[in-house]
Scaffold this active site. Structure first.
Site, short mmCIF file in Angstrom:
data_model
loop_
_atom_site.label_atom_id
_atom_site.label_comp_id
_atom_site.label_asym_id
_atom_site.label_seq_id
_atom_site.Cartn_x
_atom_site.Cartn_y
_atom_site.Cartn_z
N LYS A 101 8.73 -9.29 1.37
CA LYS A 101 8.19 -8.10 2.04
C LYS A 101 8.17 -8.36 3.54
O LYS A 101 7.49 -9.28 4.01
CB LYS A 101 6.79 -7.81 1.52
CG LYS A 101 6.15 -6.58 2.15
CD LYS A 101 4.89 -6.19 1.40
CE LYS A 101 4.14 -5.07 2.07
NZ LYS A 101 2.97 -4.64 1.32
N THR A 138 4.26 2.05 3.32
CA THR A 138 3.67 2.33 4.62
C THR A 138 3.75 1.12 5.54
O THR A 138 3.92 1.25 6.74
CB THR A 138 2.18 2.65 4.42
OG1 THR A 138 2.05 3.30 3.15
CG2 THR A 138 1.66 3.53 5.51
N TYR A 139 3.60 -0.08 4.99
CA TYR A 139 3.46 -1.24 5.85
C TYR A 139 4.63 -2.20 5.83
O TYR A 139 4.70 -3.11 6.63
CB TYR A 139 2.18 -2.01 5.49
CG TYR A 139 0.97 -1.17 5.68
CD1 TYR A 139 0.51 -0.88 6.96
CD2 TYR A 139 0.32 -0.61 4.61
CE1 TYR A 139 -0.58 -0.07 7.15
CE2 TYR A 139 -0.79 0.21 4.79
CZ TYR A 139 -1.23 0.47 6.06
OH TYR A 139 -2.30 1.28 6.25
N ASP A 197 -6.13 0.99 -2.35
CA ASP A 197 -4.92 1.81 -2.38
C ASP A 197 -4.23 1.73 -3.75
O ASP A 197 -3.02 1.56 -3.83
CB ASP A 197 -3.96 1.41 -1.26
CG ASP A 197 -2.93 2.52 -0.96
OD1 ASP A 197 -3.16 3.68 -1.38
OD2 ASP A 197 -1.91 2.23 -0.32
N GLY A 245 12.29 -1.42 -2.00
CA GLY A 245 11.24 -0.45 -1.75
C GLY A 245 10.79 -0.45 -0.32
O GLY A 245 11.00 -1.41 0.42
N ILE A 291 8.99 -3.26 4.36
CA ILE A 291 10.19 -3.03 3.56
C ILE A 291 10.28 -4.21 2.60
O ILE A 291 10.00 -5.35 2.98
CB ILE A 291 11.44 -3.01 4.46
CG1 ILE A 291 11.26 -1.94 5.53
CG2 ILE A 291 12.69 -2.74 3.65
CD1 ILE A 291 12.35 -1.95 6.58
N1 LIG Z 1 6.84 -8.31 -5.74
C1 LIG Z 1 7.61 -7.22 -5.84
N2 LIG Z 1 8.63 -7.18 -6.71
C2 LIG Z 1 9.41 -6.09 -6.78
N3 LIG Z 1 9.25 -4.98 -6.06
C3 LIG Z 1 8.23 -4.95 -5.19
C4 LIG Z 1 7.37 -6.06 -5.00
N4 LIG Z 1 6.44 -5.73 -4.08
C5 LIG Z 1 6.73 -4.49 -3.69
N5 LIG Z 1 7.80 -3.99 -4.33
C6 LIG Z 1 8.41 -2.65 -4.17
O1 LIG Z 1 8.30 -2.25 -2.81
C7 LIG Z 1 7.48 -1.08 -2.69
C8 LIG Z 1 6.64 -1.18 -1.43
O2 LIG Z 1 5.87 -2.37 -1.47
P1 LIG Z 1 4.33 -2.40 -1.09
O3 LIG Z 1 3.82 -3.80 -1.20
O4 LIG Z 1 3.63 -1.34 -1.89
O5 LIG Z 1 4.43 -2.02 0.44
P2 LIG Z 1 3.73 -0.90 1.31
O6 LIG Z 1 2.50 -1.54 1.85
O7 LIG Z 1 4.72 -0.66 2.38
O8 LIG Z 1 3.46 0.29 0.43
C9 LIG Z 1 6.68 -1.02 -3.98
O9 LIG Z 1 6.31 0.30 -4.32
C10 LIG Z 1 7.66 -1.60 -4.97
O10 LIG Z 1 8.61 -0.60 -5.36
MG LIG Z 2 2.60 0.39 -1.42
#
Ligand SMILES: Nc1ncnc2c1ncn2[C@@H]1O[C@H](COP(=O)(O)OP(=O)(O)O)[C@@H](O)[C@H]1O
Ligand SMILES: [Mg+2]
Length: 387
Positions: free
Chosen positions: A72, A53-54, A167, A50, A56
């Site tokens: 992340k 915004t902040y 959010d 995924g 990958i």
């Molecule tokens: N712990 C996790 N396990 C599996 N997928 C995750 C996890 N954390 C985030 N993701 C995937 O990555 C995407 C972006 O992560 P997120 O923490 O929401 O970042 P951002 O701040 O960039 O939106 C999520 O919508 C999800 O699909």
């Molecule tokens: Mg997010």
């Protein structure tokens, strides 16, 4: 991250620190380069799951414990000096909380150059946005109840600990293969105190943004998360976003179309909200929730309206939602372990198996060389837009 004296900040070239005491540039000793953090090369990259915004997010295997984790990568592009505040807030908050309905952060690891930082989190197989986009049939009402109860238990814990998520939306809700829902993405989360400090009204993705923020309020309370939870509830029931505005103005219009025009009688602080000077609001006297969900029981309609109270002071708390009779009447919430399991849309395992060239298992030291090149990106961008 270095473990010498704490009185330093990053310098521009990122290989040296500036001593705050002397103002001198100093080399970082080799042994301190990673500080107490492990290096990301101890992880084998499996797939990109995924991007928001902040950061990958990658699925990876911890070669020391053999466990599957999510990594992340913190976005640093815009930072000239040090770490981005969103990343620091996320680390600070996640390190200090623990609840089964909140994604667990295990540790922070560093890349080869000191400016790549990764959060290691428990891996969750699904996020609700990709699930909703890929499921043929909507969730049943007892499954919706199961998801909402878990969301609200996580939210009750956050609010009891003076944290506002700011959010909440379906792409920030993860689900494990055991049906456990986890609140994720604390990049915008804030601790709040009394008196509350003024904060930017430009938080929360538009479709999930509470009316007090749309009208420019700088006071953020836990009620803004509750409004977002209401939007998620509506989206799960209707199998489509409840208020998909294209602009702030359109979002206000959709909100008024659904809940009627707010006024001083139902919301005493309303006339003082800053943005009101810019708009003449259309007068719409009806609440259309019942019309939108004609099949929903009386307790269900009552609960939705409680989540969507215009006045944040009258809006439900997470505890109120959990206590609602909606969850004790039939159909009863299903137990998380009885939630159906879903194919993993994001992982595209089959594709990787059938086409190993695209998803080569990297050699250990290769693992994180080419961050950003693999793509099995998930979910619609539109839900992820953060305006
Ligand atoms: N712990 C996790 N396990 C599996 N997928 C995750 C996890 N954390 C985030 N993701 C995937 O990555 C995407 C972006 O992560 P997120 O923490 O929401 O970042 P951002 O701040 O960039 O939106 C999520 O919508 C999800 O699909
Ligand atoms: Mg997010």
């Amino acid at each position: 991250m270095a473990d010498d004296r704490a009185t330093r900040s990053f310098s521009q070239d990122r290989q040296k620190f500036v001593s705050i005491l002397s103002g001198e540039l100093m080399e970082i000793p080799e042994k301190s380069k990673l500080g107490k953090c492990r290096s990301v090369i101890e992880f084998e990259k499996l797939n990109r799951v995924g991007e928001g915004t902040y950061g990958i997010v990658y699925c990876a295997r911890d070669t020391k414990s053999n466990k599957i984790v999510a990594l992340k990568k913190m976005r640093m592009e815009k930072e000239k000096d040090g770490l981005p505040i969103s990343g620091l807030r996320e680390i600070d908050i996640l390190l200090n909380i623990r609840h089964e309905n909140i994604v667990e952060m295990k540790e922070v690891v560093v890349g080869k150059s000191l400016d790549s930082i990764f959060l290691v989190m428990e891996y969750c197989e699904q996020d609700l946005a990709s699930l909703l986009d890929n499921m043929a049939a909507p969730f049943s009402e007892s499954q919706v109840k199961c998801i909402m109860l878990q969301l609200c238990k996580g939210l009750r814990y956050l609010h009891e600990n003076f944290i506002i998520h700011r959010d909440l939306k379906v792409s920030n809700l993860l689900m494990t293969d055991k049906g456990c829902v986890k609140i994720a993405d604390f990049g915008l989360a804030r601790k709040y105190g009394i008196p509350t400090k003024p904060m930017s009204p430009k938080v929360v993705t538009l479709w999930y943004r509470a009316p007090e923020l749309l009208f420019g309020s700088k006071t953020h309370t836990t009620a803004i998360d509750i409004w977002s939870a209401g939007c998620i509830f509506g989206e799960l029931l209707a199998h489509k976003p409840l208020l998909p505005g294209r602009s702030e103005l359109h979002q206000i219009e959709l909100t008024i179309q659904m809940f009627g025009t707010p006024n001083e009688t139902i919301w005493p602080d309303f006339p003082q909200l800053p943005a009101l000077e810019q708009f003449t609001l259309k007068q719409q006297p009806y609440n259309n929730i019942r019309h939108t969900f004609p099949w929903l029981s009386e307790p269900g309609i009552r609960l939705l309206n409680f989540l969507f109270m215009y006045d944040p002071l009258k809006r439900a708390s997470a505890e109120d939602i959990i206590e609602s009779s909606y969850f004790t009447e039939p159909p009863h919430p299903c137990e998380p372990e009885f939630m159906p399991s879903f194919p993993q849309h994001r992982l595209k395992r089959r594709q990787a198996e059938e086409n190993p060239k695209e998803e080569v298992k990297p050699k250990l030291n290769d693992s994180f060389k080419d961050f950003g090149s693999s793509s099995s990106e998930s979910a619609t961008k539109k839900r992820k837009q953060s305006l």
